[in-house]
Design a protein around this motif. Structure first.
Motif, PDB file in Angstrom:
ATOM      1  N   GLN C 157       0.144  -1.623   0.058  1.00 14.98           N
ATOM      2  CA  GLN C 157      -0.309  -0.265   0.120  1.00 14.98           C
ATOM      3  C   GLN C 157       0.585   1.051   0.001  1.00 14.98           C
ATOM      4  O   GLN C 157       1.127   1.871  -0.520  1.00 14.98           O
ATOM      5  CB  GLN C 157      -1.111  -0.288   0.916  1.00 14.98           C
ATOM      6  CG  GLN C 157      -2.233  -1.309   0.927  1.00 14.98           C
ATOM      7  CD  GLN C 157      -2.778  -1.258   2.590  1.00 14.98           C
ATOM      8  OE1 GLN C 157      -2.360  -1.139   3.191  1.00 14.98           O
ATOM      9  NE2 GLN C 157      -4.060  -2.171   2.354  1.00 14.98           N
ATOM     10  N   ALA C 158       1.819   1.123   0.825  1.00  9.61           N
ATOM     11  CA  ALA C 158       3.368   2.203   0.281  1.00  9.61           C
ATOM     12  C   ALA C 158       3.134   2.564  -0.992  1.00  9.61           C
ATOM     13  O   ALA C 158       3.456   4.063  -1.009  1.00  9.61           O
ATOM     14  CB  ALA C 158       3.556   1.986   1.489  1.00  9.61           C
ATOM     15  N   LEU C 160       2.197   2.043  -3.676  1.00 13.67           N
ATOM     16  CA  LEU C 160       0.882   2.595  -4.332  1.00 13.67           C
ATOM     17  C   LEU C 160       0.656   3.769  -4.416  1.00 13.67           C
ATOM     18  O   LEU C 160       0.877   4.607  -4.619  1.00 13.67           O
ATOM     19  CB  LEU C 160      -0.514   1.394  -4.028  1.00 13.67           C
ATOM     20  CG  LEU C 160      -0.353  -0.088  -4.818  1.00 13.67           C
ATOM     21  CD1 LEU C 160      -2.029  -0.394  -4.101  1.00 13.67           C
ATOM     22  CD2 LEU C 160      -0.058   0.225  -5.930  1.00 13.67           C
ATOM     23  N   SER C 161       1.030   3.988  -2.547  1.00 12.28           N
ATOM     24  CA  SER C 161       0.484   5.146  -2.640  1.00 12.28           C
ATOM     25  C   SER C 161       1.775   6.695  -2.873  1.00 12.28           C
ATOM     26  O   SER C 161       1.299   8.076  -2.975  1.00 12.28           O
ATOM     27  CB  SER C 161       0.401   6.161  -0.727  1.00 12.28           C
ATOM     28  OG  SER C 161      -0.918   4.971  -0.843  1.00 12.28           O
ATOM     29  N   LEU C 162       2.890   6.084  -3.033  1.00 12.87           N
ATOM     30  CA  LEU C 162       4.445   6.785  -3.809  1.00 12.87           C
ATOM     31  C   LEU C 162       3.736   6.925  -5.606  1.00 12.87           C
ATOM     32  O   LEU C 162       4.794   6.791  -5.840  1.00 12.87           O
ATOM     33  CB  LEU C 162       4.837   6.254  -3.198  1.00 12.87           C
ATOM     34  CG  LEU C 162       5.342   6.359  -1.635  1.00 12.87           C
ATOM     35  CD1 LEU C 162       6.571   5.464  -1.143  1.00 12.87           C
ATOM     36  CD2 LEU C 162       5.993   7.846  -1.533  1.00 12.87           C
ATOM     37  N   GLY C 163       3.079   6.078  -5.614  1.00 11.53           N
ATOM     38  CA  GLY C 163       2.827   5.720  -6.808  1.00 11.53           C
ATOM     39  C   GLY C 163       2.960   5.085  -7.809  1.00 11.53           C
ATOM     40  O   GLY C 163       3.356   5.798  -8.917  1.00 11.53           O
ATOM     41  N   ALA C 164       3.225   3.580  -7.607  1.00 15.65           N
ATOM     42  CA  ALA C 164       3.678   3.005  -7.973  1.00 15.65           C
ATOM     43  C   ALA C 164       2.508   2.187  -8.930  1.00 15.65           C
ATOM     44  O   ALA C 164       1.636   2.212  -8.966  1.00 15.65           O
ATOM     45  CB  ALA C 164       4.277   2.092  -7.455  1.00 15.65           C
TER      46      ALA C 164
ATOM     47  N   ALA E  67      -7.692   6.960   1.725  1.00 17.14           N
ATOM     48  CA  ALA E  67      -5.541   6.756   0.810  1.00 17.14           C
ATOM     49  C   ALA E  67      -5.927   5.834  -0.077  1.00 17.14           C
ATOM     50  O   ALA E  67      -5.738   5.602  -1.110  1.00 17.14           O
ATOM     51  CB  ALA E  67      -5.085   5.779   1.910  1.00 17.14           C
ATOM     52  N   PRO E  87      -5.005   3.981  -4.319  1.00 17.98           N
ATOM     53  CA  PRO E  87      -4.275   4.766  -4.375  1.00 17.98           C
ATOM     54  C   PRO E  87      -3.444   5.391  -5.095  1.00 17.98           C
ATOM     55  O   PRO E  87      -2.917   4.962  -6.251  1.00 17.98           O
ATOM     56  CB  PRO E  87      -3.266   4.130  -3.613  1.00 17.98           C
ATOM     57  CG  PRO E  87      -4.258   2.861  -3.464  1.00 17.98           C
ATOM     58  CD  PRO E  87      -5.217   2.715  -4.556  1.00 17.98           C
ATOM     59  N   ASN E  88      -2.936   6.760  -5.007  1.00 22.99           N
ATOM     60  CA  ASN E  88      -2.218   7.186  -5.914  1.00 22.99           C
ATOM     61  C   ASN E  88      -0.976   8.454  -5.153  1.00 22.99           C
ATOM     62  O   ASN E  88      -1.566   8.441  -3.923  1.00 22.99           O
ATOM     63  CB  ASN E  88      -3.108   7.737  -6.805  1.00 22.99           C
ATOM     64  CG  ASN E  88      -3.732   8.842  -6.127  1.00 22.99           C
ATOM     65  OD1 ASN E  88      -3.255   9.868  -6.174  1.00 22.99           O
ATOM     66  ND2 ASN E  88      -4.748   8.393  -6.125  1.00 22.99           N
ATOM     67  N   ALA E  89      -0.236   9.394  -5.917  1.00 23.95           N
ATOM     68  CA  ALA E  89       0.730   9.569  -5.838  1.00 23.95           C
ATOM     69  C   ALA E  89       0.060  11.128  -4.768  1.00 23.95           C
ATOM     70  O   ALA E  89       0.757  11.598  -4.101  1.00 23.95           O
ATOM     71  CB  ALA E  89       1.853  10.022  -6.431  1.00 23.95           C
ATOM     72  N   ILE E  91      -2.248  11.484  -2.442  1.00 24.48           N
ATOM     73  CA  ILE E  91      -3.009  11.489  -0.992  1.00 24.48           C
ATOM     74  C   ILE E  91      -1.174  10.392  -0.630  1.00 24.48           C
ATOM     75  O   ILE E  91      -0.894   9.047  -0.631  1.00 24.48           O
ATOM     76  CB  ILE E  91      -3.988  10.556  -1.518  1.00 24.48           C
ATOM     77  CG1 ILE E  91      -5.394  10.987  -2.149  1.00 24.48           C
ATOM     78  CG2 ILE E  91      -4.503  10.162   0.302  1.00 24.48           C
ATOM     79  CD1 ILE E  91      -6.136  10.265  -2.065  1.00 24.48           C
ATOM     80  N   VAL E  93       0.454   8.500   2.505  1.00 26.60           N
ATOM     81  CA  VAL E  93       0.129   7.999   3.523  1.00 26.60           C
ATOM     82  C   VAL E  93       1.623   7.750   4.969  1.00 26.60           C
ATOM     83  O   VAL E  93       2.461   7.447   4.253  1.00 26.60           O
ATOM     84  CB  VAL E  93      -0.591   6.449   3.301  1.00 26.60           C
ATOM     85  CG1 VAL E  93      -0.870   6.247   4.701  1.00 26.60           C
ATOM     86  CG2 VAL E  93      -1.252   7.286   2.545  1.00 26.60           C
ATOM     87  N   SER E 161       6.974   9.753   2.651  1.00 22.55           N
ATOM     88  CA  SER E 161       6.170  10.807   2.100  1.00 22.55           C
ATOM     89  C   SER E 161       5.498  12.268   1.481  1.00 22.55           C
ATOM     90  O   SER E 161       5.191  12.779  -0.053  1.00 22.55           O
ATOM     91  CB  SER E 161       4.897  10.903   3.134  1.00 22.55           C
ATOM     92  OG  SER E 161       4.308   9.623   3.278  1.00 22.55           O
ATOM     93  N   THR E 164       6.768  13.246  -2.954  1.00 24.75           N
ATOM     94  CA  THR E 164       6.140  12.914  -3.934  1.00 24.75           C
ATOM     95  C   THR E 164       5.572  14.663  -3.994  1.00 24.75           C
ATOM     96  O   THR E 164       4.863  14.316  -5.247  1.00 24.75           O
ATOM     97  CB  THR E 164       5.244  11.531  -3.529  1.00 24.75           C
ATOM     98  OG1 THR E 164       5.058  11.677  -2.655  1.00 24.75           O
ATOM     99  CG2 THR E 164       6.279  10.280  -3.855  1.00 24.75           C
TER     100      THR E 164
END
Ligand code: ATP
Ligand code: ATP
Ligand code: MG
Ligand code: MG
Lengths: 321, 283, 257, 257, 283
Positions: C157-158, C160-164, E67, E87-89, E91, E93, E161, E164
Motif C-alpha cells: 500500500q505504501a 501504491l500511495s507513492l505512485g507505483a 487512502a 491509492p495514488n501519489a 494522497i 500516507v 511521503s 512526492t
C-alpha cells in the motif's frame, strides 16, 4: 544370530543341525532356484527353518555375507573374486552354473557392428562389477581395444532395457531377462560368455557359505549339495518339467525359461570335483586359477586395487570329505 | 551529584531492597558502556515508587538488577538484608509486554507460580479465583492469551505476579502499550490494589502524569551514565482520590514542571524542603 | 571472558576423541577393517585417488562433474521456480493452476520416478539434471511463494500511495521483499538437491562423486566410500557457507525488518 | 463473493485437462505406452494389484511395511533428536559436543552411506530403519534447537521470578515453548524421511511400496511404477494433513504469541 | 446524530476530500460488522485535522478509505471533486510503524516515489536533499532502515511521503511508538512543516494533548458503528507557539475536558458556539 545356540544341543544326533539357515539367492534359472521352487530344501531339513532372501546383485550378497546376515549365498565369479580379495569370510562350496549363452554382448542391428573390433567409438552398457563387465573387458582386451576407445556405461539391467528402447546405446553385455528383451528388439548377439569360455575366460555363478557356518555344519552343506544334485538330475531327466517349475519365478513362459536354462551349464557335484573345476583336497582344481586370473585381470584394469595370490583363492574353496 | 532527599517513612524498619554505590556496565564488543553510576537506593515495604527518566538512562537495567536477572558490576545489592540470590518468587516482575505463557489459559498462567510453590490444589484454586476476580477476568479464565486484548493480557500478567504473593513487584512501563482509556482504568485498579494490599511496588514509566497519579514516592534518573537526580515524596499522593481530576489539584502544575525540568536537566535539583515549600506556596 | 572458548574446545575435543578411539580400535584390529577402515588407510586411499584419480578420471573431474550437474539443475530451477513462485504468490489463479502438480510430486522419493525420467530423457546428463532439477524446484517455488505471502500488506500500500503501478509493485516491492525467504529457499533447495546427488549418478554415469561412492561399494571399497563421504560433506558445507556469506552481503537487513 | 471459487475451479480444470490430454494422446497411440501408459492401463494395473497383490504380497501389506519402517524410524528419531536438540539449545556445551557430527552427516546423500549401514547393521529392517532414522534425525534436532533459541529471554525470566527452578524451567517453559518449532521440524523431517523411502528399500527387501516401484522398474512396468507413485503421493499428502491437523488441535496458539 | 459545527474557512474553494453519507461494513465470516455510519466530512486544502476516538471506533478504517485501500460500502467518496481512483501519489500516507522499504537506504526510500514519477536524476537529487535536510537526516542518508532508531525511521517515512508532494498526507497514529521526548520534538517539527508548506494533513491520534498541540481542526469519532460526534476548530491553534507550555494556556483545561468527555460520551455534544463561549469564558 544364524548359528542358533553356541552350546551343544542335548541330543547328540541334532548337534549338526542348525535351527535356521538363511539363503541369499538370485533369480537365475539354476538348480538352487529349482530346489526353492520345489520346496525340496524344506523337505530335506524338517527341523531347520529355511529363510530365502532374494538379491539382485553380487554386491549386496557380499555385503550381506560381510554383515553376517546370510549363511549361504549366490554370487557371480567376479563379485566372488572381489569378495575374496577383501577377505570376506566365505568359501565356495558349489558352482551353480557356468555361464554360457545366458550372458551375451548384444548390439543393435542397425549400428553396423559386425565384430568386436567395430565397437570402438560406440556406447556399450554393462552392469559394473558383474561377470558381464569382466567378460566385456576381457573381450576388448583380447581384441586389442582400449576401453577408452569406446564409452562403457555403468547401468543396471533395467536401465539398459530402457536405454535400449530409447536408442540411447549401441550395445550391451547383459543377462536375462533383459538379454531376451533386447534381442527381440533388433538385437543381435556379437559375443557370448560361452564363446569366451571356450577361450578359457570362464565366468560362473557360485554358491558361497559363511566360513563359520561351514566349520560348524559341514554335514548340512553336504546334504544341501545333495538336494542341488537332485534338482540337476531332475532337469537332466525332464527339462520341460523343470522349466515349468521355474517359469513363474522368472515371470516367463515355459519356452522362454527353457531357452534361458540352456544358456547356462549345470554341473552336478561329482562333475565339479573334477580338476577342471573345484577339485578335491588331494587334487586342487582349476577353478582357483580361474579366480586368480580374474582377479589379476581386474587388478590390471585398475578395477580392484590388489589381488591376492593363488593360495588365497585356493583356500577359499571348500572341499568336503 | 546524586541527590537523595527522601526521608524514610518507616525509619525503624530495615529497607527491603537496598542498593549501595551500585555501578552497572555492559560489555559490547571491546567497548565498555557504563549505564548506571553511584546508585544508592532503599526501597521500603509499602512504597509505591515510580521511576522516571529519559529513554536509555538505565531504568530497565536498574529493574533487571533488582529482579536478579543481571549482576551489578560493583556495589552492594541486598534484598531483605541478604545478598541477592537471583530471580525468585519474592520479587515479582511485570514486563512492558504482557509476556504470558501462550500455551496456558489465563487461569493456568496464574496457577504457574502457585504450582512452583507446590501449593495443594484446593489452595491454588482459592487464590486463582481471588486474583482473577480482582483483575476482572473471571469470565475469561479459560481463554488462551492470544484470545485476549492487550489490556486483558496485562491485567492477567499482573494477577499472575500478585498470586505468588511476592514481597515486592517490579513493573517496567507495564501500560505503555495500552490505549489511553484502558490505561486510565487499569491505573486506577493498580492504585486501589496497592492501597488494599499494601504491596511494595517499583514502577518504571516515562509518563510524568502516570507517576504523579500512582506513586507515593517519585524518583528520576538522568544522565549518561544514569544517576538518581531526584527522590521525593509525592505531595499529591493523598489528595488524588478526592479530586475528580488530579490535574486540577493545586500543586499539580508545579510538580509536573519540576519533574519535566529535572528530566530535561534544565533546573538544578532542589532539596526536599524547597520542593515542599514550592508546592505549599502553590496551594 | 573465558567462557566463550569452552564450546569450540569441546567441539574440537569431541572430534579428536572420536578420531582417537577410531585409530586405537583400528590399531588393535578390534574392528573389521572392511566395516571401518583405519584413518591411515583412508588417508592412503585419499592420496592415491588424489594422485591417480579413480577409475580413469582424476578426482577433481569427479568433483567438477557432480558440481556441473548440481549447478545446471539448480540454476535451471532458480530461473523457473522463483518467478513461478512469485507469480503464484501474487495471483491466486496462477497458483491454483500449478500447485496441484507441485504438491503431487513434491513428497515423492526421487528414486521412485527416476526410471521414468530415464525412459523419457535418456541416460545422458539430461535425466540426471532433471532429477536434481525436480529436487531443487519445489523448495525454491515454495519459498518464493511464502516470501510473497509474508509481505506486509501495508508495504504494498505504501508503494501504491507513492505512485507505483501494479507492475512496478511486482518488480520493486514484491521481488526484493521476497529475497530473504528466497535465500532460505536456496539453502533448503541446495541441501535437498545435494542429497539426491548419488541417486542421480546411479544410472549410466562413469564420473561424479556419487558414482564414485556407488562404484566403490560394488567392490567393497569402504575406504573409498568413506573418503567420498568426507569429500561430499566438506563440499556441501562449503557450498552452504558460500550461500550464507553472500546472503549476509546481499541482504544486510534480513531478519531486522 | 464468487471470486473465492475461481482458484479451486482452476485447480480442478488443470488436473482434468492434463488427464484429458494424457488420455487422448494414449488413445491415438501418440506416445509410446512404455513411456506413458494410458490412464486406463493404470487403472487396470491398480485394480489387479489391489485384488491380487504384487509379487505375492497384498498391496496393503506393502503399504503397511513401508509405513512400519517410516514410523519406527521416525518415532526413534523423535525420542532422541528432540531431547538432544532441546538440551543443545539449553546448554552450549552439549551442543558443541554433538553438532560437528550432525553437521557432518546432515548434507550427505543417504545413498552414499547406505552401503556402510548395510555392512554394519545387515540387510534386515535394522539398516533400512537406520537410513530413515538418519534422514529424520537432523531436521528434528535442528528444529528443537532453534525452538529453544527462539524462546524470548523474558519468558524464562518470568518463570524464574515466579519461583521456577532450573529443571522446571526446562520442562515447563523450554519444552512447551519449543513445540511450535518442533512441529515444523516434524513436518520437514517426515517429508525428508519419506523421500528416502525408496532408497531404504533397495537392498534385500521383498515388500514395501519403495521396493514395489523398484521391482517394477526392473521389468519396465511403467504402469506399476506410476500406480506406485500415485499411492506414495496420496499417502504422503495424507500423513502431512494429519500432522497439520494435530498441530492445529494441539497448538492453537502457534504463530499468535 | 452526527454533528458538524465546523464552518469552512475557505468557503470559496471546493473541499479536496469529500465524504457524503459514507457507510463502511466488514464481512467477517457470515457476519456483517458495521464500522462507520453516516460519515459526512470535507477536508479542505490547508487543513490540519486531528481525528480522536476510542480504540476500535473506525479511525483507521476511515483513513484507509480516504487512502483508497478500501472501498466504502455505500456513500460518496470524492477526491478533488472526482470519484476516488485508488491509492495514488496525490494522497500520501504515513503509517503507525515507519514502514520503510528495508532494502533501500534512507535516501533511496525517499527517492522511491520520485522514481515512480519518472523525475530525472538531478531533479530527484535536489528534492531528496531538501527533504532529508528538513527532517534532519542528512548525515544518515545512506543508512538502511534497520540501522535507524524509531524516531529517525518515522522522520524518514514522513520525508518519503512529503517528497512526492502529495496534495494531502494521511497519518495514522504516526508517533504512538515513540518515547515522549522524541515524540515532542517530532511533533514540533511536523507543526513547523505544516506551517511552512501549508500542506493538508489528516492525522489520527488517541492522545488528546497531541491533537490540541497539532491541529487547527479537531474531529472526534465515537460509538459503534462510529460516527462523527464533534468537529470543531481548535481555539488554541494560533496561541500554541507563543506559549512556553501550551498546557498553561487559558482554555486548555476546558478544551481537554470537552474532548475527553465527548470521547467518553459523558457530555452531550455541544454546538460550536457554545464551545467558543465556554473557552472564551475561561480566558
Ligand atoms: N544487554 C545489553 N548490552 C549492552 N548494552 C545494553 C544492554 N542492555 C541495555 N544496554 C544499554 O544500556 C543503556 C540503558 O538501557 P536501558 O534499557 O536500561 O534504558 P531505559 O532507561 O530502560 O530506556 P527506555 O526508556 O528506552 O526503556 C542503553 O544505552 C542501552 O543501549
Ligand atoms: N479487515 C477487517 N475485517 C473485519 N473487521 C475489521 C477489519 N478492519 C477493521 N475491522 C474492525 O473494524 C473496527 C474498527 O477498526 P479500526 O482499525 O478502524 O479502529 P481504530 O479506530 O483505528 O482503532 P485503534 O485506535 O485501536 O487503531 C474494529 O472493530 C475492527 O475489529
Ligand atoms: Mg526500558
Ligand atoms: Mg487504528
Amino acid at each position: 544370530k544364524p548359528q542358533s545356540s553356541e552350546k551343544p544341543n542335548e541330543e547328540n544326533a541334532n548337534e549338526d543341525v542348525p535351527k535356521e539357515v538363511r539363503i541369499g539367492y538370485q533369480v537365475i534359472p539354476n538348480a538352487e532356484l529349482l530346489a526353492k521352487q520345489l520346496g525340496s530344501v524344506e523337505k530335506k531339513f524338517p527341523n531347520t527353518k529355511i529363510t530365502w532372501l532374494e538379491f539382485d546383485s553380487g554386491r549386496d550378497v557380499n555385503t550381506a555375507i560381510a554383515s553376517e546376515n546370510i549363511d549361504l549365498g549366490l554370487v557371480g565369479s567376479v563379485p566372488l573374486t572381489t569378495g575374496i580379495a577383501n577377505n570376506l569370510p566365505y568359501q565356495v562350496y558349489f558352482i551353480h552354473d557356468v555361464i554360457g549363452d545366458a550372458e551375451s554382448l548384444v548390439v543393435r542391428e542397425d549400428t553396423g557392428i559386425e565384430s568386436i573390433k567395430d565397437v570402438a567409438g560406440k556406447k556399450i552398457a554393462v552392469p559394473f562389477g558383474s561377470t558381464a563387465h569382466f567378460s566385456l573387458l576381457t573381450a576388448l582386451n583380447k581384441a586389442g581395444i582400449d576401453p577408452n576407445q569406446l564409452s562403457v556405461l555403468d547401468m543396471q539391467p533395467q536401465d539398459i532395457l530402457a536405454a535400449w528402447q530409447r536408442g540411447d546405446i549401441d550395445g550391451a553385455f547383459v543377462w536375462h531377462p533383459t538379454l531376451g528383451k533386447i534381442l527381440e528388439d533388433n538385437g543381435s548377439v556379437l559375443l557370448s560368455a560361452e564363446k569366451l569360455a571356450e577361450e578359457g575366460v570362464i565366468t560362473s555363478d557360485t554358491g558361497v557359505v559363511q566360513k563359520k557356518f561351514a566349520d560348524k555344519y559341514p554335514s548340512f552343506i553336504k546334504e544341501y549339495i545333495s538336494v542341488l544334485d537332485e534338482s540337476i538330475n531332475l532337469y537332466r531327466e525332464d527339462p520341460k518339467k523343470a522349466a515349468k517349475t521355474l517359469a513363474p519365478a522368472l515371470g516367463l513362459t515355459e519356452e522362454q525359461t527353457l531357452q534361458q536354462m540352456e544358456g547356462l551349464i549345470w554341473l552336478d557335484y561329482s562333475e565339479q570335483k573334477a580338476s577342471d573345476y573345484l577339485g578335491t583336497n588331494e587334487e586342487t582344481g582349476q577353478f582357483a586359477n580361474v579366480l586368480e586370473s580374474t582377479g589379476q585381470f581386474l587388478k590390471d584394469q585398475a578395477i580392484i586395487p590388489s589381488s591376492p595370490d593363488l593360495s588365497t583363492y585356493q583356500s577359499a574353496i571348500l572341499h568336503l570329505k | 551529584m546524586p541527590l537523595n532527599t527522601y526521608d524514610n517513612q518507616q525509619a525503624g524498619e530495615a529497607p527491603f531492597i537496598s542498593l549501595k554505590d551500585m555501578q552497572m556496565e555492559y560489555q559490547s564488543g571491546s567497548k565498555t558502556l557504563r549505564v548506571l553510576e553511584n546508585i544508592d537506593l532503599d526501597v521500603n515495604t509499602g512504597d509505591f515508587i515510580c521511576v522516571l527518566g529519559p529513554s536509555g538512562c538505565g531504568k530497565t537495567s536498574l529493574l533487571r538488577i533488582i529482579a536478579g536477572y543481571e549482576n551489578a558490576t560493583s556495589g552492594e545489592v541486598k534484598i531483605d538484608g541478604k545478598k541477592h540470590k537471583g530471580p525468585n518468587a519474592d520479587i515479582g516482575v511485570v514486563f512492558q509486554q504482557a509476556n504470558l505463557f501462550p500455551w496456558l489459559s489465563v487461569e493456568k498462567n496464574i496457577e504457574f507460580g502457585l504450582k512452583m510453590k507446590k501449593l495443594p490444589k484446593s489452595e491454588r484454586k482459592r487464590i486463582i479465583d481471588h486474583y482473577i476476580n480482582m483483575v476482572g477476568l473471571t469470565e475469561f479464565s479459560s481463554l488462551l492469551p492470544h484470545e485476549l486484548s492487550g489490556g486483558m493480557k496485562q491485567r492477567a500478567a499482573i494477577a499472575r505476579s500478585l498470586a505468588t504473593e511476592p514481597k515486592v513487584i517490579l513493573m517496567d512501563e507495564p501500560f505503555a502499550a495500552l490505549d489511553s482509556i484502558t490505561r486510565q482504568s487499569i491505573q486506577e485498579q493498580l492504585r486501589e490494589l496497592w492501597k488494599q494490599t499494601n504491596k511494595t511496588i517499583f514502577f518504571i514509566t516515562h509518563d510524568v502524569d502516570e507517576a504523579i497519579f500512582l506513586a507515593n514516592r517519585i524518583i528520576t534518573i538522568n544522565g549518561s551514565p544514569g544517576t538518581v537526580t531526584l527522590d521525593i515524596e509525592n505531595p499529591l499522593a493523598n489528595k488524588i482520590e478526592e479530586a475528580s481530576d488530579y490535574r486540577d489539584l493545586k500543586g499539580y502544575n508545579e510538580l509536573r514542571h519540576l519533574l519535566i525540568n529535572t528530566l530535561k536537566n534544565r533546573e538544578a535539583p532542589l532539596s526536599q524542603n524547597l520542593i515542599k515549600a514550592k508546592i505549599a506556596a502553590a496551594e | 571472558m573465558k567462557k566463550k572458548y569452552i564450546p569450540p574446545i569441546l567441539s574440537i575435543s569431541a572430534i579428536l576423541g572420536v578420531f582417537l578411539i577410531w585409530s586405537v580400535l583400528s590399531y588393535f584390529n578390534a574392528v573389521n577393517p572392511l566395516f571401518v577402515p583405519s584413518p591411515m588407510k583412508l588417508w592412503e586411499a585419499f592420496t592415491i585417488i588424489l594422485k591417480e584419480g579413480y577409475k580413469g578420471n582424476p578426482l577433481i573431474l569427479h568433483i567438477l562433474d557432480s558440481l556441473f550437474r548440481l549447478t545446471a539443475a539448480f540454476l535451471l530451477a532458480l530461473v523457473t521456480a522463483v518467478p513461478l513462485g512469485l507469480l503464484s504468490g501474487y495471483s491466486p489463479s496462477i497458483r491454483a493452476i500449478f500447485e496441484p502438480f507441485i504438491e503431487f510430486y513434491r513428497p515423492l522419493p526421487p528414486l521412485a520416478y527416476y526410471t521414468l525420467l530415464v525412459l523419457w530423457l535418456g541416460i545422458g546428463d539430461a535425466s540426471k539434471i532433471a532429477l536434481l532439477y525436480l529436487g531443487a524446484f519445489a523448495p525454491l517455488y515454495l519459498s518464493a511463494l511464502s516470501g510473497v505471502q509474508k509481505i506486509p500488506q501495508h508495504r504494498i500500500q505504501a508503494a501504491l500511495s507513492l505512485g507505483a503501478t501494479k507492475w512496478r509493485v511486482f518488480s520493486h516491492i514484491i521481488f526484493p521483499s521476497s529475497l530473504p525467504e528466497i535465500f532460505t529457499g536456496i539453502r533448503t533447495s541446495l541441501g535437498f538437491t545435494y542429497t539426491t546427488l548419488v541417486a542421480a549418478e546411479m544410472v549410466a554415469a562413469t564420473s561424479g562423486l556419487g558414482w564414485m561412492v556407488l562404484d566403490a561399494s560394488k567392490f567393497l571399497r569402504s575406504d573409498i566410500i568413506i573418503v567420498g563421504i568426507f569429500i561430499m560433506s566438506i563440499l556441501a558445507i562449503s557450498i552452504d557457507a558460500c550461500v550464507r556469506l553472500s546472503e549476509k552481503k546481499l541482504l544486510p537487513w534480513k531478519g531486522k525488518e
